[in-house]
Scaffold this motif. Structure first.
Motif, PDB file in Angstrom:
ATOM      1  N   PHE A  82       0.878  -1.178   0.000  1.00 41.47           N
ATOM      2  CA  PHE A  82       0.000   0.000   0.000  1.00 41.47           C
ATOM      3  C   PHE A  82       0.910   1.221   0.000  1.00 41.47           C
ATOM      4  O   PHE A  82       1.482   1.543   1.044  1.00 41.47           O
ATOM      5  N   LEU A 112       4.028   0.776   1.839  1.00 41.33           N
ATOM      6  CA  LEU A 112       3.956  -0.105   3.013  1.00 41.33           C
ATOM      7  C   LEU A 112       3.770  -1.542   2.535  1.00 41.33           C
ATOM      8  O   LEU A 112       2.817  -1.847   1.827  1.00 41.33           O
ATOM      9  N   ALA A 115       2.360  -4.664   3.180  1.00 45.81           N
ATOM     10  CA  ALA A 115       1.398  -5.303   4.085  1.00 45.81           C
ATOM     11  C   ALA A 115       1.590  -6.820   4.079  1.00 45.81           C
ATOM     12  O   ALA A 115       1.364  -7.485   5.099  1.00 45.81           O
ATOM     13  N   PRO A 130       0.417  -9.909  15.607  1.00 47.31           N
ATOM     14  CA  PRO A 130      -0.004  -8.654  16.238  1.00 47.31           C
ATOM     15  C   PRO A 130      -0.854  -7.792  15.312  1.00 47.31           C
ATOM     16  O   PRO A 130      -0.907  -8.028  14.104  1.00 47.31           O
ATOM     17  N   ASN A 131      -1.493  -6.773  15.878  1.00 40.66           N
ATOM     18  CA  ASN A 131      -2.271  -5.823  15.080  1.00 40.66           C
ATOM     19  C   ASN A 131      -1.429  -5.260  13.953  1.00 40.66           C
ATOM     20  O   ASN A 131      -0.279  -4.900  14.154  1.00 40.66           O
ATOM     21  N   GLY A 132      -2.015  -5.197  12.748  1.00 42.73           N
ATOM     22  CA  GLY A 132      -1.301  -4.631  11.614  1.00 42.73           C
ATOM     23  C   GLY A 132      -0.363  -5.614  10.935  1.00 42.73           C
ATOM     24  O   GLY A 132       0.367  -5.258  10.010  1.00 42.73           O
ATOM     25  N   ALA A 133      -0.395  -6.882  11.355  1.00 44.94           N
ATOM     26  CA  ALA A 133       0.515  -7.889  10.786  1.00 44.94           C
ATOM     27  C   ALA A 133       0.191  -8.217   9.331  1.00 44.94           C
ATOM     28  O   ALA A 133       1.052  -8.703   8.596  1.00 44.94           O
ATOM     29  N   GLY A 134      -1.068  -7.978   8.926  1.00 50.87           N
ATOM     30  CA  GLY A 134      -1.463  -8.281   7.544  1.00 50.87           C
ATOM     31  C   GLY A 134      -2.489  -9.399   7.427  1.00 50.87           C
ATOM     32  O   GLY A 134      -2.785  -9.869   6.330  1.00 50.87           O
ATOM     33  N   LYS A 135      -3.091  -9.805   8.550  1.00 52.94           N
ATOM     34  CA  LYS A 135      -4.015 -10.950   8.562  1.00 52.94           C
ATOM     35  C   LYS A 135      -5.257 -10.679   7.703  1.00 52.94           C
ATOM     36  O   LYS A 135      -5.635 -11.494   6.868  1.00 52.94           O
ATOM     37  N   THR A 136      -5.895  -9.524   7.938  1.00 52.97           N
ATOM     38  CA  THR A 136      -7.095  -9.199   7.167  1.00 52.97           C
ATOM     39  C   THR A 136      -6.746  -8.993   5.699  1.00 52.97           C
ATOM     40  O   THR A 136      -7.489  -9.426   4.801  1.00 52.97           O
ATOM     41  N   THR A 137      -5.608  -8.376   5.435  1.00 50.87           N
ATOM     42  CA  THR A 137      -5.179  -8.187   4.041  1.00 50.87           C
ATOM     43  C   THR A 137      -5.045  -9.535   3.342  1.00 50.87           C
ATOM     44  O   THR A 137      -5.462  -9.692   2.187  1.00 50.87           O
TER      45      THR A 137
HETATM   46  N1  LIG Z   1      -6.579  -0.283   2.229  1.00 59.05           N
HETATM   47  C1  LIG Z   1      -5.431  -0.010   2.873  1.00 59.05           C
HETATM   48  N2  LIG Z   1      -4.687   1.064   2.519  1.00 59.05           N
HETATM   49  C2  LIG Z   1      -3.516   1.341   3.141  1.00 59.05           C
HETATM   50  N3  LIG Z   1      -2.992   0.585   4.136  1.00 59.05           N
HETATM   51  C3  LIG Z   1      -3.693  -0.471   4.533  1.00 59.05           C
HETATM   52  C4  LIG Z   1      -4.939  -0.845   3.930  1.00 59.05           C
HETATM   53  N4  LIG Z   1      -5.406  -1.975   4.531  1.00 59.05           N
HETATM   54  C5  LIG Z   1      -4.490  -2.313   5.460  1.00 59.05           C
HETATM   55  N5  LIG Z   1      -3.463  -1.422   5.466  1.00 59.05           N
HETATM   56  C6  LIG Z   1      -2.261  -1.496   6.315  1.00 59.05           C
HETATM   57  O1  LIG Z   1      -1.677  -2.773   6.080  1.00 59.05           O
HETATM   58  C7  LIG Z   1      -1.181  -3.319   7.300  1.00 59.05           C
HETATM   59  C8  LIG Z   1      -1.858  -4.648   7.577  1.00 59.05           C
HETATM   60  O2  LIG Z   1      -3.227  -4.412   7.921  1.00 59.05           O
HETATM   61  P1  LIG Z   1      -4.251  -5.577   8.262  1.00 59.05           P
HETATM   62  O3  LIG Z   1      -4.178  -6.590   7.179  1.00 59.05           O
HETATM   63  O4  LIG Z   1      -5.557  -4.951   8.513  1.00 59.05           O
HETATM   64  O5  LIG Z   1      -3.628  -6.172   9.603  1.00 59.05           O
HETATM   65  P2  LIG Z   1      -4.273  -7.149  10.711  1.00 59.05           P
HETATM   66  O6  LIG Z   1      -5.570  -7.654  10.194  1.00 59.05           O
HETATM   67  O7  LIG Z   1      -3.245  -8.209  10.928  1.00 59.05           O
HETATM   68  O8  LIG Z   1      -4.441  -6.305  11.953  1.00 59.05           O
HETATM   69  C9  LIG Z   1      -1.419  -2.278   8.378  1.00 59.05           C
HETATM   70  O9  LIG Z   1      -0.260  -1.493   8.499  1.00 59.05           O
HETATM   71  C10 LIG Z   1      -2.559  -1.458   7.801  1.00 59.05           C
HETATM   72  O10 LIG Z   1      -2.534  -0.151   8.312  1.00 59.05           O
END
Ligand SMILES: Nc1ncnc2c1ncn2[C@@H]1O[C@H](COP(=O)(O)OP(=O)(O)O)[C@@H](O)[C@H]1O
Ligand SMILES: [Mg+2]
Length: 254
Positions: A13, A16, A18, A37-44
């Motif tokens: 992103f 960054l 992810a 941890p939070n922000g690790a990339g799990k949801t991505t």
């Molecule tokens: N659409 C997006 N645009 C920019 N950065 C994003 C976006 N979605 C997630 N991120 C960033 O990517 C990283 C991983 O996010 P995320 O997958 O939500 O982590 P998790 O689910 O593990 O907490 C984080 O730093 C988040 O801020």
């Protein structure tokens, strides 16, 4: 053997990273945990697996007994039709619709007739144990029930894979234990391959056959619950981030 596979997935992103070269395999009938941890990339990662996010590198493929299907570039509804379902952090139900209608519209969206979709919706709510809620307006449910409805909706059409993004967030111990029992049944009775993203690491260690640990978009460890529990790398990943959210995690790890 059937499998859903991510092969060297990367997502950036605006600079960054992810996800960086992430490999992951989900197998029918098994529960795979995805922690970090939070922000690790799990949801991505779940977003890429389900077509909500286009990767900057790598591929997602669905291997069945007869074919290897490349899912890269398919839209979310096309991936859902191929038997890969998900839930979202926070539920995302149609809040103004009755519970049963939330499931029925999914069946209709998958190409079922109204009557077949309604029958499967009712049967699914009964199977989950929330048949009594079918006429409640979804937006009025307590969130523990909301999560169950979201899982029921994801199970419509009998997907081969279900990806659950933090389904136990905010639940008490007994509520999380009830949810864990449901997740076990999804793998054992329906035969789904389950990917479980969960902050409650105790729950993940007790439920999962196999666990993948992400930190800053990189897979830092994979293994069975005992090896994850004993991993120094995993402990360090959680120690480096906000103490208040990760203290319970550190208590569970060795
Ligand atoms: N659409 C997006 N645009 C920019 N950065 C994003 C976006 N979605 C997630 N991120 C960033 O990517 C990283 C991983 O996010 P995320 O997958 O939500 O982590 P998790 O689910 O593990 O907490 C984080 O730093 C988040 O801020
Ligand atoms: Mg997330």
């Amino acid at each position: 053997m059937s499998q859903l596979s991510a092969d060297k997935l990367s997502v950036a992103f605006a600079g960054l990273k992810a996800l960086s070269d992430v490999d992951l395999t989900i197998t029918p009938g098994q529960i795979t945990g995805l922690i970090g941890p939070n922000g690790a990339g799990k949801t991505t990662l779940v977003n890429v697996l389900t077509g909500f996010q286009t990767p900057t590198g790598g591929a997602v493929s669905l291997n069945t007994a007869s074919a290897k299907l490349n899912l890269s570039g398919l839209k979310p509804h096309e991936i859902r039709r191929r038997g890969i379902a998900r839930t979202f952090q926070g539920g995302r139900l149609f809040r103004d619709l009755a519970v049963i209608d939330n499931l029925e519209v999914t069946g209709v969206g998958l190409g079922q007739s109204r009557s077949k979709a309604r029958a499967e919706a009712a049967a699914m709510l009964d199977w989950i144990g929330i048949g009594a809620l079918q006429n409640r307006i979804a937006g009025t449910l307590p969130y523990t029930d909301e999560r169950r409805v979201a899982i029921g909706r994801a199970l419509i059409g009998k997907p081969a894979y279900i990806l659950l993004d933090e389904p136990a967030a905010g639940m008490s111990g007994p509520e999380a234990a009830d949810l864990a029992a449901l997740i076990r049944r999804i793998a054992a009775e329906i035969g789904c391959g389950v990917l479980l993203i969960e902050h409650n690491v105790g729950l993940v260690l007790s439920l999962c056959d196999h666990i993948v640990v992400l930190d800053s978009g990189v897979v830092i460890e994979t293994g069975d619950p005992a090896s994850i529990r004993a991993s120094e790398k995993v402990r360090h990943a959680y120690m480096g981030t906000a103490a208040e959210t990760n203290l319970p995690v550190l208590e569970v790890l060795a």
